[in-house]
Design a protein around this motif. Sequence first.
Motif, PDB file in Angstrom:
ATOM      1  N   ASN A  26      -9.614  -1.002   2.671  1.00  0.00           N
ATOM      2  CA  ASN A  26     -10.498  -0.998   3.848  1.00  0.00           C
ATOM      3  C   ASN A  26     -10.175   0.121   4.829  1.00  0.00           C
ATOM      4  O   ASN A  26     -11.056   0.538   5.589  1.00  0.00           O
ATOM      5  N   ASN A  27      -8.919   0.575   4.848  1.00  0.00           N
ATOM      6  CA  ASN A  27      -8.575   1.591   5.853  1.00  0.00           C
ATOM      7  C   ASN A  27      -7.905   2.833   5.282  1.00  0.00           C
ATOM      8  O   ASN A  27      -7.456   3.692   6.041  1.00  0.00           O
ATOM      9  N   THR A  28      -7.829   2.955   3.953  1.00  0.00           N
ATOM     10  CA  THR A  28      -7.303   4.183   3.352  1.00  0.00           C
ATOM     11  C   THR A  28      -8.425   5.214   3.329  1.00  0.00           C
ATOM     12  O   THR A  28      -9.400   5.066   2.589  1.00  0.00           O
ATOM     13  N   THR A  29      -8.291   6.236   4.149  1.00  0.00           N
ATOM     14  CA  THR A  29      -9.343   7.252   4.259  1.00  0.00           C
ATOM     15  C   THR A  29      -9.085   8.402   3.291  1.00  0.00           C
ATOM     16  O   THR A  29      -7.985   8.547   2.736  1.00  0.00           O
ATOM     17  N   ARG A  30     -10.096   9.204   3.111  1.00  0.00           N
ATOM     18  CA  ARG A  30      -9.921  10.408   2.295  1.00  0.00           C
ATOM     19  C   ARG A  30      -8.847  11.314   2.905  1.00  0.00           C
ATOM     20  O   ARG A  30      -8.071  11.963   2.190  1.00  0.00           O
ATOM     21  N   GLU A  31      -8.778  11.315   4.232  1.00  0.00           N
ATOM     22  CA  GLU A  31      -7.749  12.121   4.912  1.00  0.00           C
ATOM     23  C   GLU A  31      -6.354  11.614   4.581  1.00  0.00           C
ATOM     24  O   GLU A  31      -5.435  12.407   4.336  1.00  0.00           O
ATOM     25  N   HIS A  32      -6.166  10.273   4.563  1.00  0.00           N
ATOM     26  CA  HIS A  32      -4.883   9.702   4.129  1.00  0.00           C
ATOM     27  C   HIS A  32      -4.520  10.219   2.733  1.00  0.00           C
ATOM     28  O   HIS A  32      -3.401  10.690   2.481  1.00  0.00           O
ATOM     29  N   LEU A  33      -5.462  10.077   1.821  1.00  0.00           N
ATOM     30  CA  LEU A  33      -5.215  10.443   0.431  1.00  0.00           C
ATOM     31  C   LEU A  33      -4.910  11.926   0.277  1.00  0.00           C
ATOM     32  O   LEU A  33      -3.971  12.309  -0.442  1.00  0.00           O
ATOM     33  N   GLN A  34      -5.663  12.773   0.948  1.00  0.00           N
ATOM     34  CA  GLN A  34      -5.447  14.208   0.833  1.00  0.00           C
ATOM     35  C   GLN A  34      -4.119  14.622   1.453  1.00  0.00           C
ATOM     36  O   GLN A  34      -3.373  15.428   0.872  1.00  0.00           O
ATOM     37  N   THR A  35      -3.805  14.064   2.615  1.00  0.00           N
ATOM     38  CA  THR A  35      -2.544  14.395   3.294  1.00  0.00           C
ATOM     39  C   THR A  35      -1.346  14.028   2.428  1.00  0.00           C
ATOM     40  O   THR A  35      -0.425  14.831   2.232  1.00  0.00           O
ATOM     41  N   LEU A  36      -1.347  12.807   1.889  1.00  0.00           N
ATOM     42  CA  LEU A  36      -0.215  12.378   1.074  1.00  0.00           C
ATOM     43  C   LEU A  36      -0.168  13.129  -0.257  1.00  0.00           C
ATOM     44  O   LEU A  36       0.917  13.440  -0.759  1.00  0.00           O
ATOM     45  N   TYR A  37      -1.316  13.446  -0.820  1.00  0.00           N
ATOM     46  CA  TYR A  37      -1.342  14.265  -2.037  1.00  0.00           C
ATOM     47  C   TYR A  37      -0.693  15.618  -1.775  1.00  0.00           C
ATOM     48  O   TYR A  37       0.126  16.101  -2.576  1.00  0.00           O
ATOM     49  N   ASP A  38      -1.043  16.241  -0.661  1.00  0.00           N
ATOM     50  CA  ASP A  38      -0.469  17.550  -0.304  1.00  0.00           C
ATOM     51  C   ASP A  38       1.040  17.469  -0.094  1.00  0.00           C
ATOM     52  O   ASP A  38       1.744  18.475  -0.224  1.00  0.00           O
ATOM     53  N   LEU A  39       1.533  16.263   0.222  1.00  0.00           N
ATOM     54  CA  LEU A  39       2.968  16.060   0.434  1.00  0.00           C
ATOM     55  C   LEU A  39       3.695  15.687  -0.866  1.00  0.00           C
ATOM     56  O   LEU A  39       4.902  15.479  -0.853  1.00  0.00           O
ATOM     57  N   GLY A  40       2.950  15.601  -1.971  1.00  0.00           N
ATOM     58  CA  GLY A  40       3.590  15.343  -3.260  1.00  0.00           C
ATOM     59  C   GLY A  40       3.334  13.976  -3.845  1.00  0.00           C
ATOM     60  O   GLY A  40       3.851  13.652  -4.924  1.00  0.00           O
ATOM     61  N   PHE A  41       2.537  13.140  -3.187  1.00  0.00           N
ATOM     62  CA  PHE A  41       2.245  11.799  -3.702  1.00  0.00           C
ATOM     63  C   PHE A  41       1.196  11.902  -4.808  1.00  0.00           C
ATOM     64  O   PHE A  41       0.195  12.601  -4.670  1.00  0.00           O
ATOM     65  N   ARG A  42       1.458  11.181  -5.899  1.00  0.00           N
ATOM     66  CA  ARG A  42       0.532  11.197  -7.031  1.00  0.00           C
ATOM     67  C   ARG A  42       0.160   9.794  -7.508  1.00  0.00           C
ATOM     68  O   ARG A  42      -0.640   9.645  -8.413  1.00  0.00           O
ATOM     69  N   ARG A  43       0.740   8.763  -6.878  1.00  0.00           N
ATOM     70  CA  ARG A  43       0.424   7.404  -7.290  1.00  0.00           C
ATOM     71  C   ARG A  43       0.102   6.553  -6.071  1.00  0.00           C
ATOM     72  O   ARG A  43       0.794   6.626  -5.058  1.00  0.00           O
ATOM     73  N   VAL A  44      -0.957   5.754  -6.189  1.00  0.00           N
ATOM     74  CA  VAL A  44      -1.344   4.842  -5.110  1.00  0.00           C
ATOM     75  C   VAL A  44      -1.670   3.486  -5.716  1.00  0.00           C
ATOM     76  O   VAL A  44      -2.259   3.398  -6.800  1.00  0.00           O
ATOM     77  N   SER A  45      -1.237   2.423  -5.049  1.00  0.00           N
ATOM     78  CA  SER A  45      -1.597   1.075  -5.488  1.00  0.00           C
ATOM     79  C   SER A  45      -2.422   0.416  -4.392  1.00  0.00           C
ATOM     80  O   SER A  45      -2.071   0.475  -3.213  1.00  0.00           O
ATOM     81  N   TYR A  46      -3.522  -0.176  -4.803  1.00  0.00           N
ATOM     82  CA  TYR A  46      -4.420  -0.840  -3.862  1.00  0.00           C
ATOM     83  C   TYR A  46      -4.337  -2.354  -4.034  1.00  0.00           C
ATOM     84  O   TYR A  46      -4.449  -2.870  -5.155  1.00  0.00           O
ATOM     85  N   GLY A  47      -4.163  -3.060  -2.934  1.00  0.00           N
ATOM     86  CA  GLY A  47      -4.188  -4.512  -2.966  1.00  0.00           C
ATOM     87  C   GLY A  47      -5.622  -5.010  -3.026  1.00  0.00           C
ATOM     88  O   GLY A  47      -6.385  -4.828  -2.084  1.00  0.00           O
ATOM     89  N   VAL A  48      -5.994  -5.601  -4.148  1.00  0.00           N
ATOM     90  CA  VAL A  48      -7.363  -6.096  -4.336  1.00  0.00           C
ATOM     91  C   VAL A  48      -7.398  -7.619  -4.211  1.00  0.00           C
ATOM     92  O   VAL A  48      -8.251  -8.181  -3.529  1.00  0.00           O
ATOM     93  N   GLN A  49      -6.474  -8.300  -4.900  1.00  0.00           N
ATOM     94  CA  GLN A  49      -6.345  -9.753  -4.910  1.00  0.00           C
ATOM     95  C   GLN A  49      -7.496 -10.425  -5.666  1.00  0.00           C
ATOM     96  O   GLN A  49      -7.357 -10.807  -6.801  1.00  0.00           O
ATOM     97  N   ASP A  50      -8.678 -10.562  -5.062  1.00  0.00           N
ATOM     98  CA  ASP A  50      -9.807 -11.244  -5.700  1.00  0.00           C
ATOM     99  C   ASP A  50     -11.082 -10.852  -4.964  1.00  0.00           C
ATOM    100  O   ASP A  50     -11.061 -10.654  -3.747  1.00  0.00           O
ATOM    101  N   TYR A  51     -12.200 -10.734  -5.697  1.00  0.00           N
ATOM    102  CA  TYR A  51     -13.458 -10.315  -5.075  1.00  0.00           C
ATOM    103  C   TYR A  51     -14.324 -11.490  -4.612  1.00  0.00           C
ATOM    104  O   TYR A  51     -15.374 -11.279  -4.005  1.00  0.00           O
TER     105      TYR A  51
END
Length: 452
Positions: free
Chosen positions: A147-172
């Motif tokens: 709900n709050n992971t933005t494209r900016e979050h993803l790009q910033t952390l990618y640029d810092l060397g992050f290549r793996r992300v886990s998302y908490g889904v639980q149940d739909y």
Amino acid sequence: MDLIQKYNVPGPRYTSYPTVPYWDVNTFSAKKWINSFKKSFLESNQQEGISLYIHLPFCESLCTFCGCHKRITKRHEVEEPYIETLLKEWKMYCDMLGSTPRIKEIHLGGGTPTFFSSENLKKLIHGIFKYAKRAEGYEFSFEGHPNNTTREHLQTLYDLGFRRVSYGVQDYSLQVQKAINRIQPFENVKRATEEAREIGYTSVSHDLVFGLPFQTLGDVIETINKTIQLMPDRIAFYSYAHVPWMKGNGQRGFSEENLPGGEEKRILYEIGKKLFSELGYVEIGMDHFALKTDALYHSMNNGNLHRNFMGYTASKTKLMIGLGASSISDSWYAFAQNVKSIEEYTHLVENNVLPVYRGHCLNEEDLIIRKHILNLMCQLRTSWDKNEDYFEQLPDVLESLEELKQDGFLILKEKELIVTDEGKPFIRNICMAFDVLLQRNKPDRELFSMTV
């Protein structure tokens, strides 16, 4: 007696051995911890590097299924002071290490790491590497809230060397989401997953939970069907751990009668496992599934799969330093946990005091049993053909495993134990037989979630 009823007992998840309730806190001291992590650092820094777990405890709302240490607030001005304290704690460790640490793994956990702005996350990682270098083959990962992971979050952390992300889904299921106070539409997960892939993340994981309040078989099937539309590289399929007695967690938003029973939960797991297998996912250890293209699958095949307080990891480092309130560190020879209160944590660090408040120094027996439990949790087998793998209580352990053997959960050879496919769902029960501290001192109060 039905096997699920028979083996559905309270038991640890074995992210450590000894487990936290059985730590010998009376003989532990900060001085012993310092000596332990220095020893581990000298042995491992140049060969494999070290790991960092960084606890970011803030969340904007309380999910009532969560047993993690967190602080609920919408005040984002807490971000910068907390990061400054984290970096001061890291500087205290670096000053004691004597040489520049080489970081193999970083994991940002919580709480909700993406509660923090991308700018503050950048400040945190830049601050860490002010005193450190990246090890060869490093892997950086973080937990993202869809709900709050933005494209900016993803790009910033990618640029810092992050290549793996886990998302908490639980149940739909909307009914389940309302019960656990986690309203999270599929569209949000889809966006966050697709943006991570567009940016270049090589491993996207979804965390699903079975056994949640009001959850039905239809809910689990629908959740899995939606999940596989996105084909995450990894899937964590956790059994809900109901531990409402733990101080500070929010598991009181529903009653016991709203939870599926042990037999229902086992059906949910078996159906999920079957669906994942049909789609090409391979079961990894306990609760985890991965595509054959993912590093977790390769690490299992290569015998490098490891398990610690961060869960399963694709590589092992002897030393893992936990930063932040409530974080747990592991030097292999000792465990140490930070104080849980953010205010106390800040006060201690500001006064140049390592914020450790309890821990455990492993003795020779602990180290041997830890090795066996890790073997079981990661490789589904263990052996004692070498003298250094034998311990005094092993004959008693093997005797206690006879019933599990008769039920078809394991194969016992002269100096080897192999978990069968039928035994995989009961791996915690098998490990409990090796847990001599648990066997010597059965708890007289609730400590662990149910194994099924």
